[in-house]
Design a protein around this motif. Structure first.
Motif, mmCIF file in Angstrom:
data_model
loop_
_atom_site.group_PDB
_atom_site.id
_atom_site.type_symbol
_atom_site.label_atom_id
_atom_site.label_comp_id
_atom_site.label_asym_id
_atom_site.label_seq_id
_atom_site.Cartn_x
_atom_site.Cartn_y
_atom_site.Cartn_z
ATOM 1 N N LEU A 65 0.928 -1.166 0.120
ATOM 2 C CA LEU A 65 -0.020 0.223 -0.060
ATOM 3 C C LEU A 65 0.912 0.937 0.278
ATOM 4 N N HIS A 66 1.390 1.159 0.385
ATOM 5 C CA HIS A 66 2.707 2.213 0.658
ATOM 6 C C HIS A 66 3.691 2.868 -0.792
ATOM 7 N N ARG A 67 3.615 1.673 -1.365
ATOM 8 C CA ARG A 67 4.319 1.788 -2.815
ATOM 9 C C ARG A 67 3.201 2.523 -3.841
ATOM 10 N N LEU A 68 1.994 2.041 -3.775
ATOM 11 C CA LEU A 68 0.816 1.982 -4.122
ATOM 12 C C LEU A 68 0.749 3.977 -3.751
ATOM 13 N N VAL A 69 0.500 4.377 -2.645
ATOM 14 C CA VAL A 69 0.609 5.564 -2.450
ATOM 15 C C VAL A 69 1.752 6.518 -3.230
ATOM 16 N N ASP A 70 3.247 5.780 -2.965
ATOM 17 C CA ASP A 70 4.184 6.502 -3.215
ATOM 18 C C ASP A 70 4.829 6.730 -4.266
ATOM 19 N N GLY A 71 4.048 5.706 -5.312
ATOM 20 C CA GLY A 71 4.839 5.174 -6.312
ATOM 21 C C GLY A 71 4.606 5.292 -8.082
ATOM 22 N N TRP A 72 2.796 4.034 -7.730
ATOM 23 C CA TRP A 72 2.033 3.343 -8.495
ATOM 24 C C TRP A 72 0.944 4.550 -8.974
ATOM 25 N N ALA A 73 0.252 5.112 -7.873
ATOM 26 C CA ALA A 73 -0.608 5.380 -8.328
ATOM 27 C C ALA A 73 -0.598 6.419 -8.834
ATOM 28 N N PRO A 74 -1.297 7.180 -9.789
ATOM 29 C CA PRO A 74 -1.382 8.181 -10.757
ATOM 30 C C PRO A 74 -1.238 9.786 -9.451
ATOM 31 N N GLU A 75 -0.672 11.136 -9.859
ATOM 32 C CA GLU A 75 -0.195 11.651 -9.387
ATOM 33 C C GLU A 75 -1.616 12.181 -8.755
ATOM 34 N N GLY A 76 -1.774 12.882 -8.012
ATOM 35 C CA GLY A 76 -3.622 13.215 -7.768
ATOM 36 C C GLY A 76 -4.237 12.451 -7.135
ATOM 37 N N SER A 77 -4.479 11.309 -7.993
ATOM 38 C CA SER A 77 -5.284 10.463 -7.244
ATOM 39 C C SER A 77 -5.747 9.857 -5.605
ATOM 40 N N MET A 78 -6.573 9.384 -6.199
ATOM 41 C CA MET A 78 -7.290 8.951 -4.372
ATOM 42 C C MET A 78 -7.547 7.682 -3.566
ATOM 43 N N ILE A 79 -6.760 7.264 -2.920
ATOM 44 C CA ILE A 79 -6.717 6.197 -2.624
ATOM 45 C C ILE A 79 -8.353 5.807 -0.839
ATOM 46 N N VAL A 80 -8.625 4.920 -1.280
ATOM 47 C CA VAL A 80 -9.353 4.723 0.421
ATOM 48 C C VAL A 80 -9.095 2.741 0.211
ATOM 49 N N SER A 81 -8.830 2.630 1.298
ATOM 50 C CA SER A 81 -8.558 1.116 1.793
ATOM 51 C C SER A 81 -9.486 1.016 2.814
ATOM 52 N N PHE A 82 -9.759 -0.571 3.451
ATOM 53 C CA PHE A 82 -10.775 -0.886 4.225
ATOM 54 C C PHE A 82 -9.718 -1.776 5.369
ATOM 55 N N LYS A 83 -10.522 -2.027 6.474
ATOM 56 C CA LYS A 83 -9.670 -2.749 7.865
ATOM 57 C C LYS A 83 -11.041 -2.756 7.965
ATOM 58 N N LEU A 84 -11.579 -4.326 8.354
ATOM 59 C CA LEU A 84 -12.050 -5.495 9.415
ATOM 60 C C LEU A 84 -11.363 -5.237 10.325
ATOM 61 N N GLU A 85 -12.150 -5.667 11.333
ATOM 62 C CA GLU A 85 -11.740 -6.381 12.422
ATOM 63 C C GLU A 85 -12.873 -6.479 13.227
ATOM 64 N N THR A 86 -12.538 -7.758 14.409
ATOM 65 C CA THR A 86 -13.565 -8.423 15.004
ATOM 66 C C THR A 86 -13.687 -7.988 16.128
ATOM 67 N N ASP A 87 -12.732 -7.211 16.508
ATOM 68 C CA ASP A 87 -12.729 -6.797 17.938
ATOM 69 C C ASP A 87 -13.505 -5.175 17.429
ATOM 70 N N PRO A 88 -14.766 -4.346 18.801
ATOM 71 C CA PRO A 88 -14.720 -3.495 18.644
ATOM 72 C C PRO A 88 -13.927 -2.173 19.386
ATOM 73 N N THR A 89 -12.942 -3.171 20.258
ATOM 74 C CA THR A 89 -11.949 -1.811 20.370
ATOM 75 C C THR A 89 -10.719 -1.525 19.820
ATOM 76 N N LEU A 90 -10.398 -2.330 18.822
ATOM 77 C CA LEU A 90 -9.673 -2.148 17.809
ATOM 78 C C LEU A 90 -9.693 -1.540 16.626
ATOM 79 N N LEU A 91 -10.526 -1.494 16.336
ATOM 80 C CA LEU A 91 -11.579 -0.847 15.074
ATOM 81 C C LEU A 91 -11.029 0.582 14.803
ATOM 82 N N VAL A 92 -11.708 0.969 15.068
ATOM 83 C CA VAL A 92 -10.692 2.716 15.178
ATOM 84 C C VAL A 92 -9.531 2.990 15.166
#
Length: 397
Positions: A250-277
């Protein structure tokens, strides 16, 4: 992550057999959208596999039917985007998902006309199927949807890197919506077994083409034979798997692979509500992209949290209670739990109701209407606003 790590990883594997074909299709697709000055989103969807053998029989799989990705792709198309849909082979697809994984067999939607013997859609399904069919046909006829499959985590990485590079001409009109369930661990190719991993010991001379005595034939039993000391060498074995972490591309996508100025959205799935945010914040800080959408496994169909670098930093989006679809695996009583835990941790002296008054109700909570709304119909319009804001900010600088 260094370019050396990237090179080492990709040089260790042959490119996927379909990669060149996918690149050609994507190159033509992107060029067409450029000519139309249309925004393009790369939606990744479904889970990746981690093979345990080079000639793969066994593998580790990430849980995902691809519902989030397929539903989101439909919503992006509704909002004027062209969609590159990079999906796990045989996972849910936009539009066909309404019938391919239905609790009813697909044939249950069909009937045979008693007069003409023609196959027709049953009357009670015609209206809804007509609507889905029209949207699908429009997307295909106007070259707005490109569907590309992957299976393994390595195939996914090759595809993501290539597609990101091919999207560079799009600049800020490119959006990456990374909804695939990507494996965190894998077995490097040089440590992978060539053939199927056996569950029982094999006599040493089996592979040496020597005659086998009748009492030495490998039967495939997984348990010791009671009272048979001679066959203890065939007893079942434990399988201990030593996995390495998948490089964080993901770091390489942000810094090198993706177009300049593009927007990158990822997901974070958890099972423990204390860890999600916490985990969503950590991901955002580590990779410096633009939005993490956090969701709990038990409530993912009804609520998500947008975590952004800008204030208010966390914003919850929920399907109103009257519009929630039923879920066998979900737990409605956990809706709001992760937000409450976060509030209690960070504002122990502030009543929760006061906090809600200060920041306003979560998006969608006060809306009225019937049931069965998919949360992606709330997520994507909000995301489109953020993307538009990003494009506008770049055009003024």
């Amino acid at each position: 992550m260094s370019t050396e790590t990237e090179s080492n990883y990709f040089n260790s594997y042959p490119p996927p057999k379909a990669l060149q074909r996918h690149e050609a299709l994507t190159r033509a697709f992107v060029q067409l959208q450029l000519e139309q000055n249309r925004r393009v989103v790369l939606v990744t969807s479904g889970g990746t596999t981690v093979p345990l053998e080079n000639q793969t029989v066994r593998f580790i799989d990430n849980f995902s039917a691809g519902t989030r990705g397929a539903s989101s792709a439909e919503q992006f198309l509704e909002n004027g985007y062209a969609v590159i849909f990079l999906h796990r082979q045989f996972s849910l697809l936009p539009y066909s998902r309404h019938y391919s994984h239905s609790t009813n067999c697909f044939l249950d939607f069909m009937d045979e006309d008693p007069v003409t013997s023609s196959i027709v859609v049953r009357k009670e399904y015609q209206s809804s199927m007509r609507d889905v069919l029209r949207k699908y046909r429009y997307a295909k006829q106007n070259n707005l949807l490109l569907v590309l499959p992957f299976t393994t985590v390595t195939e996914y990485m090759f595809e993501l890197r290539s597609l990101a590079h091919l999207m560079k001409p799009l600049g800020a009109n490119a959006l990456f919506y990374l909804a695939a369930a990507v494996s965190d661990f894998f077995i490097p190719r040089d440590r992978m077994a060539e053939h199927k991993i056996q569950s029982s010991e094999i006599p040493a001379h089996i592979g040496q083409h020597q005659p086998i005595q009748d009492d030495e034939v490998y039967t495939g039993y997984n348990e010791d034979q009671p009272g048979d000391v001679e066959k203890t060498e065939y007893k079942s074995k434990k399988l201990v798997i030593d996995l390495d972490p998948v490089p964080k591309f993901l770091h390489r996508l942000v810094d090198g692979w993706a177009p300049e100025g593009s927007m990158i959205v990822s997901f974070k799935l958890e099972t423990d509500p204390t860890l999600l945010v916490y985990k969503a914040r950590t991901s955002l800080q580590r990779y410096a992209h633009h939005l993490v959408i956090g969701n709990l496994l038990s409530t993912r169909k009804w609520e998500v949290v947008f975590v952004t670098p800008e204030e208010p930093h966390e914003r919850w989006i929920r399907v109103p209670k009257s519009k929630r679809s039923k879920s066998i695996s979900g737990s409605e009583n956990q809706i709001g739990l992760a937000e409450k835990i976060l509030h209690d941790q960070e504002h122990p002296d502030q009543p929760e109701e006061q906090q809600k008054e200060e920041k306003g109700e979560s998006r969608g909570e006060n809306e009225e209407g019937g049931g069965g709304v998919e949360i992606e119909s709330l997520i994507i319009p909000e995301l489109v606003k953020l993307h538009s804001k990003r494009i506008a900010s770049r055009s003024t600088t």
